[in-house]
Each structure stands twice: as C-alpha cells, then as structure tokens.
Enzyme design. Structure first.
Site, short mmCIF file in Angstrom:
data_model
loop_
_atom_site.label_atom_id
_atom_site.label_comp_id
_atom_site.label_asym_id
_atom_site.label_seq_id
_atom_site.Cartn_x
_atom_site.Cartn_y
_atom_site.Cartn_z
N ASP A 38 1.06 6.93 -7.79
CA ASP A 38 1.10 6.55 -6.39
C ASP A 38 1.45 7.82 -5.61
O ASP A 38 1.91 8.81 -6.18
CB ASP A 38 2.11 5.42 -6.13
CG ASP A 38 1.83 4.72 -4.80
OD1 ASP A 38 1.06 5.29 -3.98
OD2 ASP A 38 2.37 3.63 -4.57
C1 BGC Z 1 0.95 3.26 -1.37
C2 BGC Z 1 -0.36 3.12 -2.11
C3 BGC Z 1 -1.45 3.79 -1.31
C4 BGC Z 1 -1.08 5.25 -1.17
C5 BGC Z 1 -2.13 6.08 -0.45
C6 BGC Z 1 1.26 4.69 -1.01
O1 BGC Z 1 2.29 4.75 -0.08
O2 BGC Z 1 2.00 2.73 -2.14
O3 BGC Z 1 -0.65 1.76 -2.31
O4 BGC Z 1 -2.69 3.59 -1.91
O5 BGC Z 1 0.13 5.35 -0.44
O6 BGC Z 1 -2.19 5.76 0.90
#
Ligand code: BGC
Length: 873
Positions: A764
């Site tokens: 993530d």
């Molecule tokens: C989130 C993800 C997301 C990523 C990119 C993170 O803060 O947990 O689900 O895909 O950011 O935006």
C-alpha cells in the site's frame, strides 16, 4: 401494457438527459509515441462508458435492500402523492471518500432527481417541499474540508411544524432520506451524525411520522448505522439504499416506484445496538486489537450465541412479490453437494422480481466448535414475472419460475485445526458427524434440505502452520461454543494457540536459487513472451541495480512515465529496463471508478455490489469497467477492496463487501474476472486484515491462525482462485506482530505456496519502514524477502514522497561481502530473492495490456475455478 410504456418513457428520459461522448481510439498514435519512448499520457481521452453506466444502474437498483414494508406501503402506486424529507435527497451521497471514492463522474443523479423522473407520470412528487429543500441545500452546501476531514452527514434543515403538517395533509406518504458517508484514514464515529442519528434527524422523524399516515425511510449510507430508533417512530417502510455511485437516484427510484421489485440481500447482520456486535469490545485500539470473537464474525456469532440481538439477519431482504423455493432432497455426487431448487414468483406485485437462493451448512460441533450456520453457496435468479397483469408481456417466455442448481465441493465445508485438537494439526478437516444443509432466502428463512454424514475425520488439505499468534505474551482468550448436556450452545472461551514455527528456518529452507548473472545478451522481454528465451535467461541479464529498481515504483503519484493522474508507475522505470523491452505500467485508483483528472464512471460502492448477490451482473460490470480502465491507459486498477466487515465502524467498510468471506470472495472474484477478461489488471486489496483505519500504519491485528484462514484470508483465497488477478496490494497493518507486507507466511507460505499465486504483490502507498531480527533484513529487503515485490509509490517506506532508499542494495551488498552464501539469510538479501521478486513483476509486465497492445499479443486470461458451480435455467 401501461407498465411497459412507463419503463420506456423512463429509459428515454434518462438518455435524453445524459448524452455521452464515446472514446476515440488513438491506440496507433499511442503506440508510436510509446515506441519513441514518450509518455502516452497526452493521448488518453476522457471516457465514461455507456456500458458501465448501464450495469452500474442495474447494480444501483439490485443492491438496494428492502427491510420493512408494512401494509405494502411500497412500491408507490400510480398517482401516489409523495413528499421528500431530508437534505440527502438533493445532497445525496454517491460514494465514500478517499481513494475509494474520488472519481469525477460525468453526472450524479441525486435521489430527488431520480424520483423526479417518475413525476407526474407515475407518482406525484410534492414540488413545493422539493423546492424548499432545494433552496435550503443550495444555501447550505456540503463543505468538504479535505482529506480525513470530510463530512459524515449533511446538515439537516430545521423543520417548521406547520409546513410538515400541511405536507402531511396534502400527501399520501413521506419519504425520509438519511445520509451518511465515511472515508479512508479515519473511522466512523460512535456519535450523532455518524453511527447515531442527530437531534435534527430525530426531530425530522418525530414530526414527519406525527403528520403523515405513512413514512418510508431510505438509508443513503456507506456503512450500517444504528437502527434502534426504528422502535421510537412509526416507520412503515425501510430500505438500505447504500451509495449507488452516479446512478444512485435512478436505482432508488426504480425500486420505490416499482419499475422492478427490490432484490438486494444484506451482506452483513444489523444488530439491535452497537454493543451487540462481537467485535465491539476489541475495535479501535491504537496499537493492537485482539480478534477475540475469532471465527465468530457477524452472523457466525449472532446465529450461534445471540440470535435475539439481531434486528435484521444476514441474507435478509424483502421483495414486493412472494417467492417459493422448493428444493429437491440434496445428493452428493463426485464429492460435491448437489442442491437443486425450483424458484417461483408467486406474484403479489405487478413488477418483475428476482430471488437469491442461499445455501447454509450446519456442521457438527466436533472438537473444534463451529458456527451454527455458514453460507456455502448461493445463486440469483433472473427476473421472473409475478403476475399476468405485470411485466410478463415483456418477457419472451413469460417465465415465472426457474431451476437453480448449486454444486458445492465437500472440501469447502472444512474447518481449520490450528491447535491439533482433532489430532490433525494445521489441516483443513471435516470432523465426523452430520452436516445439515439448509436452503432458503436468508440465513433465518431457510429449510433443511438434507443431511450428509461424514463417518470419520477427513483431512481435506494438510498445510503448514502460518502467521499464528506470535507469543504467549500476545495470546488472548478467544470465543468458543460450549455444548451442554442437551445440545444447547453457550459462549465459552479458550486461549489462542501460539506459533510453533521458526520463521527464519522456513525462509532459509525455501531460499530460491539464483541464476548466475550474464550481463546483457540482447534478449528482450518480447523474446520471453514469444517463447524464444526463458524468463530465467532474461533475468540473468539484469544488474543488481536494475533488479532493485524493478522492485519499486517510480517514486511519486502522477509519475511522468504514466498516464495523467496515475497513482504510480512500475516496471520499466529506468531507460536501461525500457531498452530491454520492460514497459512502464500505470496504476490508478480505484474500486468504484478511476481516480484520474478526467471524467470516469462512478459505480456503486462495494457494500452495495455485494448486496446484489449477483455474480453475473458483477462480472459484466467488472468487464465494462475494465474497458473503461483500458481506454484510459491504466494497466492496473487499485481495487476491489476485499477486507471483511469486522466492525460497523470501519471507515472503509463501504469499499469492502461483506462480513462473510464467501460472499466477499465471490463478488471480489467476479469483479476481478470481469476486469481481467477485458484485458487490464485488477489489484485487489488490502492483503490482509486491514479491518480498521485508526492508526492504520502501525496497528497490529492479533488473530488466531484459524480465524485468519477461515475468515480473513478466505475472502482473498476465493477471490484469487475465482478471479486470478495479476496483482494484489498488501496492507499497512501488522498481523500478529509482523507487518502484513513484510510477512513471509502471508505473502509466501500461504499466498504463493498454498494458493499457487504467480502474480505481483505491491505495498500500500507509503508503507511503514521496519526491520525484523527473525527475517535478518530491514525495510525493503525485508518485504522483498517476504515476496511483496513492489514498493509503492516507490519512495522510501515511511519517508513520504520522494527519496529512494538503498535498503535492498545495502542488504544485497552485505550478502555479497559475506561471500554470497547460497543458504544464508543472515548475511543479507540474496541474488535469488531479488531475481524472484523481479520475476513476479515481469510475469505481470508480459501479461499487461500495454505490452500486449504494443506487440499485438492476445489476452490469454482464462478463469477456470468457480469455488462452487451454479446453473440457473
Ligand atoms: C490506500 C490504497 C490506495 C492507495 C493509492 C492508500 O492510502 O490505502 O487503498 O489504493 O492509497 O491511492
């Protein structure tokens, strides 16, 4: 016939109001630019596909769950005078906030707009009141204070009692809309305006139910909220309308005005009050949460221990019609349970209706203890005509009934023994005894269709213990059924088993062999795709720097190497990698639509999609969305969200599907299947146990191995087997003391070794940095060792945007300095481990849309596992 013309004029009106510009394909231009090494961002055009709009509209209709319909207050019959209350009629929530909801749709149909399309032809909306609300909402816009400070609700207009009384006198029924939204990085609050009603909302309900003969409440929410107030007012009709994306108003109006009958079913239990939920005492902890309810999540708890604490049971959802489900006595053939039912729409309403056939198993308590019922299969019927006066004329066959066959492998009924109580530690087992099979339309409305006796303990799969509770200090008491002398079940507890695994030894034993480095031999990635060279020969050419670069993204969001608004780019992010034919691949959010600057479709939220229980529709929606993703030049879309609804307060529940791993796994699997079939890749997330947003980067999910496997990983396992994604995303949290993305057992032992996953795993965004003495590695070397291949967006973990770190190369260089020992993990990250990670990434590059388009290669994606089979005729 009247009904038919109503539907036609309704459809026409939608298309008159919204006109869409189809995408102009410029792929040839794009290919030339790409070949010249230029970014192809500039050639991608805005695109919201009519196909997504069509299926999104269907899902925004089918996911609505009717929970109460006293005296058939719904559907609103022709000429019914309806007054709309609640600011969410105009200020309708279409989805949640953050990466799961940030989409720029070309249109948003509010609830008021949706209802207006039926007035005055079908119903008669109170225009005076609509106007009062319209003006008030215009003067009181929703203020979005940015990331993490989004509004949970809308400010309600204070109601003038005289106005309400007058509206009550001139209308037949009131429709009250209650709106709520949530977002990532923070939880819903156990407070008015979030989980509870505000004083203004209570006042609205009190005044409206006092002045109107009939009141219907529509919940325009992302999460389940408190419903205890149902006992305080006279509410005749109740629906969970969720967030239907840009089609929210159409879905709501379709159901309320009887274009079709509602056919959504709850994907989670609604309890009498918050404290009744089994996770309530162990949710929201800053540093850790003990998953003390163990496998007794949602209905598994309520049906086993606390039936009376349920307000609306799992799988429940009413129709305007009555359905009869007749099931033949079940059989077992080829080790599969065969459930064959005939479903008939008995009528009762003049509109089309669908039913969901749900199959539950009640396994013997045995030595492990079992939930009293577990969902093991389901299938949704097509629309069936209810009565001769209704829509029958529209259906070529006038079909009022269908047969549904569901074949469920016996192994799906197994439980996981994480303690050795059955004599078979770390195995999926069927304990001896009677397995009762129930079939019906909800967990409570079902009848016994037969019993399968398992004469003796049967091991369906022996695995290795993985990811269990780390130590005696972190062990805790978990829930357990205790069977009394008369077979009655009460709630007991036992200590969670503690790991017996030496993870260092496991990593050492499974170290991958390195391919000797050869230097550049002129082999291109296309040569591997065409079978001229092996992947190993290709990888042997890569330098340690190139390998390390393949194991991270380009560094920031909106990388210049990808499409405009990308979440990051990975793969060919160095000129020397691109020279070898490795392309830079764009990722973008997200689960309900593309988070990019240009327009894109905003689909219903995950919770609503799950409530459709319609895998066929979900696959079609996924495929249509896949084409939109493709048209926008996105190689990997960051969704769907797969985590289990453990608590009603989780801020990201709206992105996730259900409290049940089978429903979540199937809906997720079919979403992925659709996306991958259309040629691009899904990135299901967050692997795993990301069940709260509070301190999400540092929170430890402490959970028994049994619950990890039977509940939290099961949803991912089913999704991976059914959907075969090319990518998945890890999660921020720790699992039993090890960060999920750095967790060898989660990302290697279970994901790759047991489930056979061969794709790429990414972190993530801005994953925390850490080290771990048992893994003998720190930061990125640690995650590569665990087989989380790509750091996203690519800057150093925990270091915000920008700033690469050298942790992979530092660790590798230490290993080289120690003489490159082939069987040592202590010295540092081995060449073989780096090459293995690179291979995982390159496997995806070859299958990616960009690579195939550039080289004119076919999409060879093929789904080949259904978890359970269904046939509806
Ligand atoms: C989130 C993800 C997301 C990523 C990119 C993170 O803060 O947990 O689900 O895909 O950011 O935006």
């Amino acid at each position: 016939m009247k009904e038919v013309s109503k539907m036609k004029s309704f459809t026409d009106s939608i298309f008159r109001r919204f006109r869409f510009v189809p995408v102009v394909s410029k792929s040839a231009v794009a290919a030339a630019l790409i070949a010249a090494g230029l970014s192809y961002a500039s050639v991608v055009e805005a695109y919201s596909s009519p196909e997504v709009q069509m299926y999104a509209r269907e899902a925004a209709t089918e996911g609505i769950v009717l929970l109460r319909n006293n005296d058939n207050v719904l559907p609103f019959r022709k000429g019914t005078k309806v007054a709309l209350f609640g600011c969410a009629q105009h200020q309708t929530f279409m989805n949640g906030y953050g990466s799961g909801g940030y989409v720029n749709p070309p249109y948003r149909i509010s609830i008021a707009d949706g209802m207006l399309m039926h007035s005055p032809e079908a119903i008669s909306l109170d225009m005076q009141l609509l106007d009062v609300y319209g003006k008030w909402c215009k003067a009181h816009p929703i203020v979005d204070r940015g990331w993490g400070s989004w509004p949970y609700n809308v400010e309600e207009m204070k109601l003038d009692p005289e106005m309400v009384t007058a509206a009550g006198a001139r209308n037949d029924v009131a429709l009250v809309v209650i709106g709520r939204a949530a977002g990532e990085d923070r939880e819903c609050r156990l407070a008015p305006g979030s989980y509870y009603l505000t004083d203004a909302e209570k006042d609205m309900l009190k005044q409206v139910t006092g002045a109107f003969k009939k009141t219907v409440v529509l919940m325009n929410v992302g999460n389940v909220t408190d419903m205890s107030w149902l006992n305080d007012y006279k509410i005749d009709g109740l629906l969970y309308g969720w967030h239907g994306g840009m089609e929210t108003g159409i879905g709501v109006a379709n159901v309320l005005c009887g274009v079709v009958s509602p056919s959504g079913k709850l994907g989670e239990t609604i309890a009498q009050k918050y404290e009744d939920y089994p996770s309530a005492a162990n949710f929201g902890g800053r540093n850790f949460n003990n998953y003390a309810e163990d496998i007794y999540v949602g209905y598994r708890y309520f049906e086993t221990f606390a039936k009376d604490k349920v307000m609306f049971p799992f799988g429940f959802g009413m129709s305007y019609s009555k359905f009869d489900i007749k099931t033949d006595p079940i059989k077992v053939a080829n080790d599969k349970i065969v459930v064959k039912s005939t479903v008939t729409n008995l009528g009762g309403a003049s509109c089309l209706g669908k039913e969901v056939v749900q199959v539950y198993c009640s396994a013997p308590q045995g030595k492990l203890g079992k939930p009293s019922r577990v969902l093991v299969g389901f299938a949704k019927t097509p629309y069936l005509a209810g009565s001769p006066e209704g829509f029958r004329a529209q259906l070529p066959s006038g079909q009022t009934s269908c047969t549904v066959e569901i074949n469920i492998p016996m192994k799906n009924l197994a439980s996981y023994d994480d303690s050795g109580k059955t004599g078979k530690p770390f195995a999926w087992v069927l304990e001896p005894g009677d397995y009762d099979i129930y079939v019906g339309s909800s967990i409570r409305d079902c009848v016994k269709a037969g019993t399968i006796n398992v004469p003796e303990l049967r091991v369906v799969e022996q695995v290795e213990s993985a990811a269990a509770i780390a130590s005696e200090e972190t062990a805790f008491q978990r829930m357990l059924p205790v069977v009394g002398a008369n077979g009655e079940i009460t709630l007991g507890s036992e200590k969670t088993p503690v790991t017996t695994v030496n993870i260092s030894e496991r990593i050492r034993k499974n170290l991958p062999a390195a391919v000797p480095m050869t230097g550049d031999k002129g082999i291109k990635l296309l040569d591997v795709a065409l079978g001229k060279n092996t992947m190993k020969e290709f990888i042997a050419q890569l330098t340690p720097e190139e390998l390390a670069t393949l194991l991270r993204g380009d560094g920031n969001k909106d990388s210049a190497l990808g499409i405009k608004g990308n979440a990051s780019v990975y793969g060919g992010i160095l000129p020397s990698l691109r020279d070898k034919g490795i392309l830079p691949l764009s990722s973008a959010d997200g689960p309900s639509g593309l988070w990019i600057p240009q327009n894109g479709s905003l689909m219903p939220n995950g919770t609503m999609l799950a409530c459709t229980w319609n895998t066929d529709l979900i696959e079609k929606l996924g495929a249509a969305y896949g084409k939109e993703i493709d048209a926008n030049g996105v190689d990997a879309v960051l969704g769907p969200g797969m985590n289990i609804h453990r608590s009603v307060l989780c801020g990201r529940n709206f992105e996730y599907f259900s409290e049940d791993p089978l429903l979540a796994g199937m809906i997720g699997g079919y979403t992925v299947r659709g996306i991958e079939e259309s040629g691009t890749s899904a990135v299901p997330k967050h692997f795993a146990l990301n069940n709260q947003e509070t301190n999400r980067n540092r929170n430890d999910s402490r959970c028994s191995e049994r619950a990890i496997r039977e509940i939290y990983l099961r949803a991912f396992e089913i999704m991976i087997k059914v959907g075969k994604p090319d990518n998945i995303m890890g999660s921020y949290n720790l699992i039993n003391g090890d960060w999920a993305s750095y967790n060898y057992d989660i990302c290697t032992t279970i994901l790759r070794k047991e489930w056979g996953y061969t794709g790429c795993v990414m972190t993530d965004w801005w994953q925390q940095s850490t080290n771990n003495p048992r893994y003998f590695a720190a930061d990125n070397a640690l995650r590569v060792r665990a087989q989380t291949d790509v750091l996203m967006p690519g800057s150093g973990p925990g270091r915000g945007q920008g700033g690469q770190d050298r942790s992979i190369l530092n660790s590798y260089e230490n290993w080289v300095k120690a003489g490159s020992p082939a069987d040592s993990i202590e010295a540092g990250l081995t060449l073989g481990e780096m090459q293995r990670g690179a291979e995982n990434v390159l496997n995806f590059v070859i299958r990616s849309r960009y690579f195939r388009k550039l080289h004119n290669l076919p999409n060879t994606y093929k789904a080949d596992n259904n978890w359970f089979d269904t046939e509806v005729k």
